[in-house]
Design an enzyme around this catalytic site. Structure first.
Site, PDB file in Angstrom:
ATOM      1  N   ASN A  73      -1.992   0.350   6.689  1.00 51.13           N
ATOM      2  CA  ASN A  73      -1.486  -0.896   7.271  1.00 51.13           C
ATOM      3  C   ASN A  73      -0.636  -1.717   6.297  1.00 51.13           C
ATOM      4  O   ASN A  73      -0.548  -2.939   6.401  1.00 51.13           O
ATOM      5  CB  ASN A  73      -2.635  -1.707   7.885  1.00 51.13           C
ATOM      6  CG  ASN A  73      -3.701  -2.077   6.879  1.00 51.13           C
ATOM      7  OD1 ASN A  73      -3.572  -1.791   5.684  1.00 51.13           O
ATOM      8  ND2 ASN A  73      -4.749  -2.714   7.345  1.00 51.13           N
TER       9      ASN A  73
ATOM     10  N   HIS B 117      -2.294  -5.400   1.579  1.00 47.54           N
ATOM     11  CA  HIS B 117      -3.578  -6.084   1.399  1.00 47.54           C
ATOM     12  C   HIS B 117      -3.300  -7.520   0.998  1.00 47.54           C
ATOM     13  O   HIS B 117      -2.365  -7.777   0.231  1.00 47.54           O
ATOM     14  CB  HIS B 117      -4.397  -5.425   0.271  1.00 47.54           C
ATOM     15  CG  HIS B 117      -5.492  -6.327  -0.252  1.00 47.54           C
ATOM     16  ND1 HIS B 117      -6.714  -6.419   0.370  1.00 47.54           N
ATOM     17  CD2 HIS B 117      -5.522  -7.223  -1.271  1.00 47.54           C
ATOM     18  CE1 HIS B 117      -7.452  -7.322  -0.286  1.00 47.54           C
ATOM     19  NE2 HIS B 117      -6.752  -7.813  -1.274  1.00 47.54           N
TER      20      HIS B 117
ATOM     21  N   GLU C 263      -9.584 -10.904  -7.586  1.00 43.54           N
ATOM     22  CA  GLU C 263      -8.670  -9.772  -7.420  1.00 43.54           C
ATOM     23  C   GLU C 263      -7.478  -9.873  -8.376  1.00 43.54           C
ATOM     24  O   GLU C 263      -7.028  -8.855  -8.923  1.00 43.54           O
ATOM     25  CB  GLU C 263      -8.204  -9.697  -5.961  1.00 43.54           C
ATOM     26  CG  GLU C 263      -9.334  -9.294  -5.024  1.00 43.54           C
ATOM     27  CD  GLU C 263      -8.970  -9.346  -3.550  1.00 43.54           C
ATOM     28  OE1 GLU C 263      -9.832  -9.014  -2.726  1.00 43.54           O
ATOM     29  OE2 GLU C 263      -7.816  -9.706  -3.219  1.00 43.54           O
TER      30      GLU C 263
ATOM     31  N   LYS D 108       0.818  -1.215   0.000  1.00 40.08           N
ATOM     32  CA  LYS D 108       0.000   0.000   0.000  1.00 40.08           C
ATOM     33  C   LYS D 108       0.863   1.283   0.000  1.00 40.08           C
ATOM     34  O   LYS D 108       2.065   1.238   0.257  1.00 40.08           O
ATOM     35  CB  LYS D 108      -0.938  -0.032   1.217  1.00 40.08           C
ATOM     36  CG  LYS D 108      -1.979  -1.165   1.144  1.00 40.08           C
ATOM     37  CD  LYS D 108      -2.956  -1.109   2.325  1.00 40.08           C
ATOM     38  CE  LYS D 108      -4.002  -2.213   2.215  1.00 40.08           C
ATOM     39  NZ  LYS D 108      -5.002  -2.141   3.320  1.00 40.08           N
TER      40      LYS D 108
ATOM     41  N   TYR E  92     -12.450  -2.065  -3.866  1.00 33.02           N
ATOM     42  CA  TYR E  92     -12.986  -2.131  -2.501  1.00 33.02           C
ATOM     43  C   TYR E  92     -14.513  -2.009  -2.479  1.00 33.02           C
ATOM     44  O   TYR E  92     -15.088  -1.635  -1.445  1.00 33.02           O
ATOM     45  CB  TYR E  92     -12.344  -1.052  -1.634  1.00 33.02           C
ATOM     46  CG  TYR E  92     -10.969  -1.421  -1.107  1.00 33.02           C
ATOM     47  CD1 TYR E  92     -10.793  -2.529  -0.267  1.00 33.02           C
ATOM     48  CD2 TYR E  92      -9.841  -0.676  -1.429  1.00 33.02           C
ATOM     49  CE1 TYR E  92      -9.540  -2.879   0.224  1.00 33.02           C
ATOM     50  CE2 TYR E  92      -8.577  -1.014  -0.934  1.00 33.02           C
ATOM     51  CZ  TYR E  92      -8.446  -2.119  -0.103  1.00 33.02           C
ATOM     52  OH  TYR E  92      -7.202  -2.458   0.394  1.00 33.02           O
TER      53      TYR E  92
HETATM   54  P1  RTP Z   1      -7.162  -5.907   3.340  1.00 30.99           P
HETATM   55  O1  RTP Z   1      -8.515  -6.171   2.731  1.00 30.99           O
HETATM   56  O2  RTP Z   1      -6.582  -4.569   2.920  1.00 30.99           O
HETATM   57  O3  RTP Z   1      -6.213  -7.055   3.145  1.00 30.99           O
HETATM   58  O4  RTP Z   1      -7.309  -5.787   4.917  1.00 30.99           O
HETATM   59  P2  RTP Z   1      -8.214  -6.627   5.891  1.00 30.99           P
HETATM   60  O5  RTP Z   1      -8.902  -7.737   5.157  1.00 30.99           O
HETATM   61  O6  RTP Z   1      -7.356  -6.972   7.058  1.00 30.99           O
HETATM   62  O7  RTP Z   1      -9.266  -5.528   6.345  1.00 30.99           O
HETATM   63  P3  RTP Z   1     -10.710  -5.155   5.726  1.00 30.99           P
HETATM   64  O8  RTP Z   1     -11.710  -5.284   6.820  1.00 30.99           O
HETATM   65  O9  RTP Z   1     -10.942  -5.892   4.444  1.00 30.99           O
HETATM   66  O10 RTP Z   1     -10.529  -3.599   5.432  1.00 30.99           O
HETATM   67  C1  RTP Z   1      -9.904  -3.174   4.244  1.00 30.99           C
HETATM   68  C2  RTP Z   1      -8.959  -2.054   4.563  1.00 30.99           C
HETATM   69  O11 RTP Z   1      -9.676  -0.904   4.964  1.00 30.99           O
HETATM   70  C3  RTP Z   1      -8.906  -0.158   5.899  1.00 30.99           C
HETATM   71  N1  RTP Z   1      -9.673  -0.051   7.142  1.00 30.99           N
HETATM   72  N2  RTP Z   1      -9.803   1.077   7.786  1.00 30.99           N
HETATM   73  N3  RTP Z   1     -10.509   3.061   9.650  1.00 30.99           N
HETATM   74  C4  RTP Z   1     -10.929   1.826   9.843  1.00 30.99           C
HETATM   75  O12 RTP Z   1     -11.609   1.490  10.801  1.00 30.99           O
HETATM   76  C5  RTP Z   1     -10.553   0.822   8.862  1.00 30.99           C
HETATM   77  N4  RTP Z   1     -10.893  -0.453   8.886  1.00 30.99           N
HETATM   78  C6  RTP Z   1     -10.325  -0.996   7.790  1.00 30.99           C
HETATM   79  C7  RTP Z   1      -7.607  -0.904   6.110  1.00 30.99           C
HETATM   80  O13 RTP Z   1      -6.632  -0.371   5.198  1.00 30.99           O
HETATM   81  C8  RTP Z   1      -7.987  -2.314   5.732  1.00 30.99           C
HETATM   82  O14 RTP Z   1      -6.855  -3.061   5.380  1.00 30.99           O
HETATM   83 MG    MG Z   2     -10.034  -7.443   3.373  1.00 34.65          MG
END
Ligand code: RTP
Ligand code: MG
Length: 140
Positions: A114, A117, A128, A11, A51
Site C-alpha cells: 500500500n 507508512h 519511529e 514502501k 513492526y
Molecule cells: P502503516 O502502519 O504501514 O502506516 O499502515 P496502517 O497503520 O494503515 O496499517 P496497520 O494496521 O498498522 O498495518 C501495517 C501494515 O501491514 C500491512 N497489512 N496487511 N494483509 C493484511 O490484512 C494486512 N493488514 C495490514 C499493510 O502494509 C499495512 O500498512
Molecule cells: Mg500502522
C-alpha cells in the site's frame, strides 16, 4: 499552531515502480516538508523490530517479507498537525477503502503493498523517527 513531525516510509511497491517522486508530490501538496530522507534496503531484523507491535497478527510474516523485498525510502516529515495530515493524505490501509485523491487510492496495489507508512500518533512518530535517524540527520 506548532510544527509537528511524523515518520514516513515509501514502501517497496512504490520504489519498484519508480514512483517515489509521485508519492512525494502528494506529501508536499499537503503542506508537509521533508526534513530528513534516506533510501535503505531494510534487513529482516530491522523490519521485524519496526513492526514488532504487529508480531501476533496473521499478516506479520508476509508484511516483513514484503518490506524487505526491495528498497524503501524513510523520511521525516514536518508541518502543522503532521501526523494526522499525513494519515489523511495516505488514505485507508486498504486502497479499496481509501478516499479519492489519497496516495493509497491513487497509487497502492493492495492492502499489503500500500505504498506508504505513516506514524499513527505523535508518540509513535518520535519512536519511529529515532529508530532510523540521528538528531543531526534531521534538518528542519
Ligand atoms: P502503516 O502502519 O504501514 O502506516 O499502515 P496502517 O497503520 O494503515 O496499517 P496497520 O494496521 O498498522 O498495518 C501495517 C501494515 O501491514 C500491512 N497489512 N496487511 N494483509 C493484511 O490484512 C494486512 N493488514 C495490514 C499493510 O502494509 C499495512 O500498512
Ligand atoms: Mg500502522
Amino acid at each position: 499552531m506548532a510544527l509537528e513531525r511524523t515518520f514516513s516510509i515509501i514502501k517497496p511497491d512504490a520504489t519498484r515502480r519508480n514512483i517515489t517522486g509521485k508519492v512525494l508530490s502528494y506529501i508536499e501538496a499537503a503542506g508537509l516538508r521533508v526534513v530528513a530522507q534516506k533510501r535503505l534496503h531494510l534487513t529482516k531484523e530491522q523490519a521485524e523490530g519496526f513492526y514488532a507491535v504487529h508480531k501476533e497478527r496473521p499478516f506479520f510474516n508476509d508484511l516483513v517479507a514484503f518490506m524487505i523485498s526491495g528498497p524503501v525510502v524513510v523520511q521525516v516529515l514536518e508541518g502543522e498537525n503532521a501526523v494526522a495530515t499525513y494519515r489523511e493524505v495516505m488514505g485507508a490501509t486498504n486502497p479499496a477503502n481509501a478516499a479519492e485523491g489519497t496516495i493509497r487510492k491513487d497509487l497502492a496495489e493492495s492492502i499489503e503493498a500500500n505504498s506508504v507508512h505513516g506514524s499513527d500518533a505523535p508518540e509513535t512518530a518520535a519512536q519511529e523517527i529515532a529508530y532510523f535517524f540521528k538528531d543531526e540527520e534531521i534538518v528542519g
